[in-house]
Design an enzyme around this catalytic site. Sequence first.
Site, short mmCIF file in Angstrom:
data_model
loop_
_atom_site.label_atom_id
_atom_site.label_comp_id
_atom_site.label_asym_id
_atom_site.label_seq_id
_atom_site.Cartn_x
_atom_site.Cartn_y
_atom_site.Cartn_z
N ASP A 14 7.20 47.11 -91.17
CA ASP A 14 5.79 47.46 -90.90
C ASP A 14 5.03 46.18 -90.59
O ASP A 14 4.93 45.29 -91.43
CB ASP A 14 5.18 48.18 -92.12
CG ASP A 14 3.74 48.64 -91.87
OD1 ASP A 14 3.21 48.42 -90.76
OD2 ASP A 14 3.15 49.24 -92.80
N LYS A 41 -1.45 59.46 -93.60
CA LYS A 41 -2.21 59.14 -94.81
C LYS A 41 -3.48 59.98 -94.76
O LYS A 41 -4.24 59.87 -93.78
CB LYS A 41 -2.61 57.66 -94.82
CG LYS A 41 -1.44 56.68 -94.90
CD LYS A 41 -1.93 55.25 -94.69
CE LYS A 41 -0.79 54.25 -94.83
NZ LYS A 41 -1.17 52.90 -94.34
N GLU A 46 6.91 50.10 -87.73
CA GLU A 46 5.60 50.72 -87.91
C GLU A 46 4.49 49.81 -87.37
O GLU A 46 4.45 48.61 -87.67
CB GLU A 46 5.40 50.97 -89.41
CG GLU A 46 4.12 51.69 -89.79
CD GLU A 46 4.07 51.98 -91.30
OE1 GLU A 46 5.11 51.91 -91.99
OE2 GLU A 46 2.97 52.27 -91.79
N SER A 51 7.68 50.19 -100.25
CA SER A 51 7.15 49.22 -99.31
C SER A 51 7.11 47.87 -100.01
O SER A 51 6.49 47.73 -101.06
CB SER A 51 5.74 49.66 -98.89
OG SER A 51 5.12 48.67 -98.10
N ASP A 97 0.69 54.13 -87.47
CA ASP A 97 -0.09 54.23 -88.70
C ASP A 97 -1.57 54.06 -88.30
O ASP A 97 -2.25 55.03 -87.94
CB ASP A 97 0.40 53.17 -89.71
CG ASP A 97 -0.40 53.14 -91.01
OD1 ASP A 97 -1.32 53.95 -91.18
OD2 ASP A 97 -0.11 52.27 -91.88
N GLY A 141 1.34 55.26 -97.97
CA GLY A 141 0.75 54.95 -99.27
C GLY A 141 -0.30 53.87 -99.12
O GLY A 141 -0.26 53.09 -98.16
N LYS A 170 7.36 44.53 -95.06
CA LYS A 170 6.24 44.04 -94.27
C LYS A 170 6.73 42.84 -93.47
O LYS A 170 7.50 42.00 -93.99
CB LYS A 170 5.09 43.63 -95.20
CG LYS A 170 4.48 44.81 -95.95
CD LYS A 170 3.76 45.74 -94.98
CE LYS A 170 3.02 46.84 -95.76
NZ LYS A 170 2.24 47.70 -94.85
N LYS A 215 11.15 49.60 -96.88
CA LYS A 215 10.23 49.17 -95.82
C LYS A 215 9.80 47.75 -96.15
O LYS A 215 9.37 47.47 -97.26
CB LYS A 215 9.04 50.12 -95.76
CG LYS A 215 7.78 49.58 -95.08
CD LYS A 215 6.79 50.69 -94.83
CE LYS A 215 5.36 50.23 -94.98
NZ LYS A 215 4.39 51.32 -94.72
N ASN A 242 1.74 46.05 -89.48
CA ASN A 242 0.28 46.16 -89.61
C ASN A 242 -0.45 45.44 -88.47
O ASN A 242 -1.34 44.61 -88.70
CB ASN A 242 -0.21 45.64 -90.97
CG ASN A 242 0.14 46.57 -92.12
OD1 ASN A 242 0.99 46.25 -92.94
ND2 ASN A 242 -0.47 47.74 -92.18
C1 NPQ Z 1 0.59 50.45 -94.77
N1 NPQ Z 1 0.55 50.45 -97.27
O1 NPQ Z 1 1.43 51.32 -94.68
C2 NPQ Z 1 -0.18 50.19 -96.06
C3 NPQ Z 1 -0.88 48.92 -95.99
C4 NPQ Z 1 -1.83 48.59 -97.08
C5 NPQ Z 1 2.16 50.69 -99.04
O2 NPQ Z 1 2.54 49.45 -97.14
C6 NPQ Z 1 -5.69 47.77 -100.16
C7 NPQ Z 1 -6.16 48.55 -99.14
C8 NPQ Z 1 -4.39 47.41 -100.17
C9 NPQ Z 1 -5.33 48.94 -98.12
C10 NPQ Z 1 -2.20 47.44 -99.12
C11 NPQ Z 1 1.77 50.13 -97.72
C12 NPQ Z 1 -3.53 47.82 -99.15
C13 NPQ Z 1 -4.01 48.58 -98.10
C14 NPQ Z 1 -1.39 47.83 -98.09
C15 NPQ Z 1 -3.16 48.96 -97.09
O3 NPQ Z 1 0.29 49.84 -93.76
MG MG Z 2 1.51 50.83 -92.33
#
Ligand code: NPQ
Ligand code: MG
Length: 377
Positions: free
Chosen positions: A195, A269, A220, A142, A245, A297, A170, A168, A197
């Site tokens: 992704d 997760k 995502e 990611s 997610d 992750g 962001k 992946k 978010n």
């Molecule tokens: C996701 N992770 O899939 C998350 C988002 C994410 C690896 O993309 C601190 C707490 C830092 C929560 C960083 C990845 C974070 C977090 C990324 C969540 O959406």
């Molecule tokens: Mg995500």
Amino acid sequence: MNGGLPRLRVERARLRVVELPLVSPFTTSFGTQTVRRALLVELEGDGVAGVGECVAGIDPAYSSETCAGALSTLRDHILPSVLGAPPADVAGHARSWEWVRGHHMAKAATEMALLDQAGHATGQSVSQILGGVRSRIGCGVSIGIQPSLAATLTAIEGYLAAGYQRIKLKCKPGYDVELAQAVRQRFPGTPLMLDANSAYSLQDVDQLRALDEFDLTMIEQPLAHDDLIDHATLQAQIETSICLDESVESLADLCAAIALGSGRILNIKAGRVGGLLPAAQLHDTCGEAGWPVWCGGMLETGIGRAANLALASLPGFTLPGDTSASDRYFEQDLLEQPFELAADGTLPVPTGPGLGIQVEQRRLDEATVHLEELSPK
Ligand code: NPQ
Ligand code: MG
């Protein structure tokens, strides 16, 4: 699940906060992280120890949970339910905190420690306990929002050279179509996904539809963190598969998402859904619905990373996940043996008892910024 788990006591608990600097800042549509603060739950009982990692962040930006909130919920509500309770198996202990609403990441950390403890007691790995079938996990990476398109292309090049099986990226409104186009042009055959978010709304449907031409394996969580209805509307209007997610925190959420058609793929997760056992249930339900799943992750230390690999060894985890190697995030992990990516882009599922890892005590002490001991009242 494979066989029964032993009934164990939890006689002592320790809550520890560690801080590990990230190798590079990680930027998502909700903010930038430069350090990973993680909350560890260490349990001991019947002469066996276990450790679990809470994936809550410093800020309530990805979800409503935070490290500080999880610390107080664990200390005041969750751990008192198991500390000094009669011997129970993991599911039995988990029932004792069912009365606590929400706080999935705090519960999952405790459950991870209990599974580690149970594995140490029986010699089984967490993968075996969960019913894992794989010994190696295909890994993706990611990549956070970069200062420039050129920096993104350079980062991708490096990870592909290391062997990662999918990329992946962001994204956020205004950092999406051009991004996908540039990356696709430079890396035509690479499995690629975005992704968001939760950075978009249904008003952005034209932009999201414009992504259809870049052969993304999925997008995502484009819409709100608690939405399923608009995701269903969007999925009917775009070709790219939606992967959920944030919106799926429970089996009930998943069943609603499947019934509504809010997506076609699930990022699982354990922290988000309240533990590895609930995560395995979601995996089973996705299998019945024909939804492929992959393991997400949360910038875990080696402890949570080991748990992710155990989870990803279940049969339905057919897509490469965000189960990256330790050095993707940290100069120095907490483990004697950090997780290293093999040239074929896989990581091994730990086979030793419990999580199958050895925490490096000196490194752990160095990283610790807070420590408290709990015993039965
Ligand atoms: C996701 N992770 O899939 C998350 C988002 C994410 C690896 O993309 C601190 C707490 C830092 C929560 C960083 C990845 C974070 C977090 C990324 C969540 O959406
Ligand atoms: Mg995500």
